[in-house]
Design an enzyme around this catalytic site. Structure first.
Site, PDB file in Angstrom:
ATOM      1  N   CYS A   1       0.855  -1.188   0.000  1.00  0.00           N
ATOM      2  CA  CYS A   1       0.000   0.000   0.000  1.00  0.00           C
ATOM      3  C   CYS A   1       0.890   1.236   0.000  1.00  0.00           C
ATOM      4  O   CYS A   1       1.843   1.323   0.773  1.00  0.00           O
ATOM      5  CB  CYS A   1      -0.885   0.000   1.243  1.00  0.00           C
ATOM      6  SG  CYS A   1      -1.763   1.542   1.499  1.00  0.00           S
TER       7      CYS A   1
ATOM      8  N   CYS B   1      -3.564   7.513  -1.346  1.00  0.00           N
ATOM      9  CA  CYS B   1      -4.910   7.629  -1.930  1.00  0.00           C
ATOM     10  C   CYS B   1      -5.921   8.166  -0.911  1.00  0.00           C
ATOM     11  O   CYS B   1      -6.902   8.793  -1.291  1.00  0.00           O
ATOM     12  CB  CYS B   1      -5.359   6.286  -2.483  1.00  0.00           C
ATOM     13  SG  CYS B   1      -5.503   5.017  -1.230  1.00  0.00           S
TER      14      CYS B   1
ATOM     15  N   THR C   1      -4.156   5.109   7.696  1.00  0.00           N
ATOM     16  CA  THR C   1      -3.087   4.699   6.786  1.00  0.00           C
ATOM     17  C   THR C   1      -2.129   5.856   6.480  1.00  0.00           C
ATOM     18  O   THR C   1      -2.579   6.949   6.156  1.00  0.00           O
ATOM     19  CB  THR C   1      -3.712   4.183   5.479  1.00  0.00           C
ATOM     20  OG1 THR C   1      -4.474   3.011   5.784  1.00  0.00           O
ATOM     21  CG2 THR C   1      -2.653   3.827   4.455  1.00  0.00           C
TER      22      THR C   1
ATOM     23  N   GLU D   1      -0.526   1.524   9.633  1.00  0.00           N
ATOM     24  CA  GLU D   1      -1.655   2.295  10.167  1.00  0.00           C
ATOM     25  C   GLU D   1      -1.371   2.765  11.592  1.00  0.00           C
ATOM     26  O   GLU D   1      -0.617   2.116  12.322  1.00  0.00           O
ATOM     27  CB  GLU D   1      -2.938   1.444  10.137  1.00  0.00           C
ATOM     28  CG  GLU D   1      -3.629   1.398   8.786  1.00  0.00           C
ATOM     29  CD  GLU D   1      -2.883   0.628   7.702  1.00  0.00           C
ATOM     30  OE1 GLU D   1      -2.066  -0.244   8.060  1.00  0.00           O
ATOM     31  OE2 GLU D   1      -3.101   0.901   6.507  1.00  0.00           O
TER      32      GLU D   1
ATOM     33  N   HIS E   1     -12.997   6.007  -2.118  1.00  0.00           N
ATOM     34  CA  HIS E   1     -12.005   5.074  -1.588  1.00  0.00           C
ATOM     35  C   HIS E   1     -12.280   3.641  -2.057  1.00  0.00           C
ATOM     36  O   HIS E   1     -11.353   2.871  -2.310  1.00  0.00           O
ATOM     37  CB  HIS E   1     -11.986   5.172  -0.061  1.00  0.00           C
ATOM     38  CG  HIS E   1     -10.644   4.842   0.509  1.00  0.00           C
ATOM     39  ND1 HIS E   1      -9.467   5.289  -0.046  1.00  0.00           N
ATOM     40  CD2 HIS E   1     -10.278   4.066   1.566  1.00  0.00           C
ATOM     41  CE1 HIS E   1      -8.442   4.817   0.654  1.00  0.00           C
ATOM     42  NE2 HIS E   1      -8.919   4.066   1.624  1.00  0.00           N
TER      43      HIS E   1
ATOM     44  N   TYR F   1      -9.932   0.099  -4.907  1.00  0.00           N
ATOM     45  CA  TYR F   1      -9.440  -1.224  -4.515  1.00  0.00           C
ATOM     46  C   TYR F   1      -9.284  -2.218  -5.663  1.00  0.00           C
ATOM     47  O   TYR F   1      -8.526  -3.181  -5.543  1.00  0.00           O
ATOM     48  CB  TYR F   1     -10.321  -1.798  -3.397  1.00  0.00           C
ATOM     49  CG  TYR F   1      -9.890  -1.311  -2.033  1.00  0.00           C
ATOM     50  CD1 TYR F   1     -10.026   0.027  -1.688  1.00  0.00           C
ATOM     51  CD2 TYR F   1      -9.320  -2.173  -1.106  1.00  0.00           C
ATOM     52  CE1 TYR F   1      -9.599   0.473  -0.450  1.00  0.00           C
ATOM     53  CE2 TYR F   1      -8.894  -1.729   0.130  1.00  0.00           C
ATOM     54  CZ  TYR F   1      -9.036  -0.407   0.459  1.00  0.00           C
ATOM     55  OH  TYR F   1      -8.606   0.035   1.682  1.00  0.00           O
TER      56      TYR F   1
ATOM     57  N   CYS G   1      -5.404  -0.777  -6.748  1.00  0.00           N
ATOM     58  CA  CYS G   1      -4.216  -1.049  -5.932  1.00  0.00           C
ATOM     59  C   CYS G   1      -4.079  -2.537  -5.586  1.00  0.00           C
ATOM     60  O   CYS G   1      -2.999  -3.119  -5.699  1.00  0.00           O
ATOM     61  CB  CYS G   1      -4.239  -0.204  -4.664  1.00  0.00           C
ATOM     62  SG  CYS G   1      -5.662  -0.453  -3.601  1.00  0.00           S
TER      63      CYS G   1
ATOM     64  N   GLU H   1      -6.813  -6.198   5.575  1.00  0.00           N
ATOM     65  CA  GLU H   1      -6.922  -4.863   4.974  1.00  0.00           C
ATOM     66  C   GLU H   1      -7.911  -4.898   3.811  1.00  0.00           C
ATOM     67  O   GLU H   1      -8.700  -3.978   3.613  1.00  0.00           O
ATOM     68  CB  GLU H   1      -5.536  -4.387   4.515  1.00  0.00           C
ATOM     69  CG  GLU H   1      -5.370  -2.874   4.495  1.00  0.00           C
ATOM     70  CD  GLU H   1      -6.060  -2.201   3.324  1.00  0.00           C
ATOM     71  OE1 GLU H   1      -6.470  -1.048   3.456  1.00  0.00           O
ATOM     72  OE2 GLU H   1      -6.201  -2.834   2.260  1.00  0.00           O
TER      73      GLU H   1
END
Lengths: 487, 88
Positions: free
Chosen positions: A98, A102, A189, A256, A291, A295, A298, A442
């Site tokens: 990650c 973003c 994050t 995180e 968000h 997914y 990424c 995650e």
């Protein structure tokens, strides 16, 4: 625009208060626990300077007309939305992890759209403040941590009903020059290696929750901000060497942190919502849409790395041509590309909001993320199947470094003759890193847990139309089309 | 509600692949509310675009792309009418 090195150097000028395992981290750019996460974020800067990637990594600011890093851009078209997810996939591939940036991108876009709507109703000036803030972020090319999830306490109670009133971030004082906030945000994050924190409310609010309907930005080292960096499976392997990490350069997931706001002062020009509780749900929904869009980008980029690792381990083991292995690799690709389709679709089906900024299709963005709560588990299962039980039993890097055991490991962990043992070990550790550690939870909970997506999917679907369709086909309701062709 | 001239207004539907609401409700509301306007699918001095979702595949001077109350449909339509054509 900063490059990767300049970003890392810029972090050394900040003094965030960060704790990890009972100690204070002095420099997030240099501490072995946080540095790999810094490296992943640094690629969001570095690739913007690479002519091979700049088309997706950069954009033109609609506020200044200048070339900017796409991670600071307010989307001006569906093409921008598509390029955003292309950027996500690219960075997932290059980091195998990650890259964290973003969240802030989604937060600035969400607050940009909602502040416009709030101003329309209440004649406030939040939108202008947001525009100025975005200009500042673009000019300085800052990394912004989007901070939404409150710690929530008793989940059955609303914010104002909690026994401890600080379990959702709230305004504790309004002053002439700004507000004072208190509370905590969880699972944030990239927080420790960002320059700024942009705080958003976490849920729909009622009038009694007014003090909790607050959005604002502060520097990471603002007075009163404290962070506790979270543990991950196998995180302290970073202290032991390189091979056992699997992905030593870029780590796993985002790194995180729990962020605590102990009576933090925020000047008015950095306050983007303050008491407009009836817009809290809109802000949450828009942020979540942005968000969830990501997914299928990424995670699929990371899946590309995992698929490559699994296929390479199969080669090391001499089974790359076995039909069941080929079938499993093909299945992994199919699953990953399915998620990619979702991200592209919600972007292409995006739309212009009253603010002028574009956002993705909300139904399809939620479908994207719901698939990510499931399909990565399956492609990880297949990777583990292909790689074999050794992903959970392989001797450590220290035993490989020990002259007494190194030769034994070299001899007995050898696969096919033309691949060095160390290469096989590195690939096995990478499969372990990507399919066992923090990556899967995650996928499950990042950008909201599955039930959150299901609520949105049902709300955004037209169930009544589907029932009507069924009744027409079943002959219960009249079929006008059939009557026209058959009388 | 009164007016001195009769308007031709075009209604254009999106393809209707997966509407999130019953698009026809918008047309029905407009036709029922403005008897003095001739709504047509062919021609008009301006276009009312009725989209079934936010993707908004068709465009027009007045664009609908979500479920609205009859009151909001009328408000949106009248605000365009009053700005460009007639006093209501």
């Amino acid at each position: 625009m900063m490059n990767g090195r300049e970003y890392i150097e810029s972090l050394r000028k900040y003094r965030p208060v960060v704790y990890f395992m009972g100690r204070k981290i002095q420099s997030v750019a240099d501490d072995p626990v946080t540095a790999p996460h810094v490296n992943a974020a640094a690629l969001t800067y570095e690739l913007a300077h690479d002519p091979r990637y700049e088309d997706v990594m950069t954009a033109t600011s609609h506020l200044t007309g200048e070339k900017i890093n796409r991670f600071t851009h307010i989307h001006q078209s569906t093409e921008d939305l598509v390029k955003k997810v292309r950027m996500m996939r690219l960075l997932g591939q290059k980091t195998g992890s990650c890259f964290q940036r973003c969240v802030g991108l989604d937060a600035i876009n969400a607050v940009y759209i909602t502040s416009y709507d709030v101003d329309e109703k209440y004649k406030t000036d939040y939108h202008e403040r947001v525009r100025e803030y975005v200009k500042y972020v673009q000019k300085k090319d800052l990394m912004v941590a989007g901070a939404m999830t409150d710690v929530k306490g008793d989940r059955s109670l609303r914010p104002h009903e909690q026994a401890d009133k600080d379990l959702y971030v709230r305004v504790v004082e309004k002053r002439e020059d700004g507000i004072v906030v208190r509370g905590a945000k969880a699972h944030i994050t990239g927080a420790v290696n960002s320059h700024e924190i942009l705080v958003l409310p976490t849920r729909a609010m009622s009038e009694k929750d007014k003090d909790y309907a607050v959005a604002f930005a502060v520097p990471v080292d603002a007075e009163g901000v404290k962070m506790i960096f979270g543990r991950q499976t196998n995180d302290t392997r970073r202290l032991d060497g390189e091979i056992d990490c699997g992905n030593a350069k870029y780590a796993t997931v985002g790194g995180e942190a729990l962020i605590i706001f102990e009576d933090v002062f925020v000047p008015w020009d950095r306050v983007f919502m303050c008491g407009e509780y009836d817009f809290s749900a809109e802000l949450v929904e828009i942020f979540a849409t942005f968000h969830r869009q990501n997914y299928g980008g990424c995670k699929v980029g990371v899946a590309d790395v995992l698929i490559g690792a699994a296929a390479s381990v199969a080669e090391c083991n001499g089974v790359a041509e076995a039909s069941h292995v080929v079938d499993k690799i093909t299945e992994m690709i199919h699953l990953a590309e399915t998620c990619w389709c979702c991200s592209l679709a919600c972007s292409y089906e995006g739309f212009k909001t009253p603010s002028g900024a574009y956002m993705p299709n909300q139904l399809l963005a939620n479908v994207t993320k719901l698939n990510i709560t499931r399909l990565p588990y399956e492609w990880s299962r297949l990777a583990q199947d292909i790689a074999g039980g050794i992903i959970a039993t392989m001797p450590s890097e220290k035993d490989y470094a020990n002259p007494e055991t190194r030769k034994l490991i070299e001899k007995y962990l050898k696969g096919v003759a033309n691949v060095p043992t160390e290469e096989r070990m590195r690939l096995i550790r990478l499969v372990e890193n990507l399919s066992i550690g923090a990556e899967l939870p995650e996928s499950m909970h990042g950008a909201g847990s599955p039930q959150a997506q299901k609520i949105m999917i049902l709300r955004r679907s037209n169930l009544e139309m589907k029932k009507e369709l069924a009744k027409i086909i079943a002959g219960i309701l009249p079929d006008d089309n059939y009557r026209k062709i058959r009388g | 509600m009164t007016t001195t001239e009769k308007l031709e207004v075009r209604i254009k539907y999106c393809g209707g692949c997966n509407p999130y609401f019953k698009r026809e409700n918008i047309e029905e509301t407009l036709r029922a509310s403005y008897k003095f306007i001739n709504f047509s699918f062919e021609d008009g001095v301006f276009t009312v675009a009725i989209n079934g979702c936010t993707t908004s595949c068709v465009s027009g001077e007045v664009v609908f792309n979500s479920m609205e109350s009859e009151e909001r449909i009328r408000k949106k339509f009248e605000s365009f009418l009053e700005k460009h054509f007639i006093k209501i």
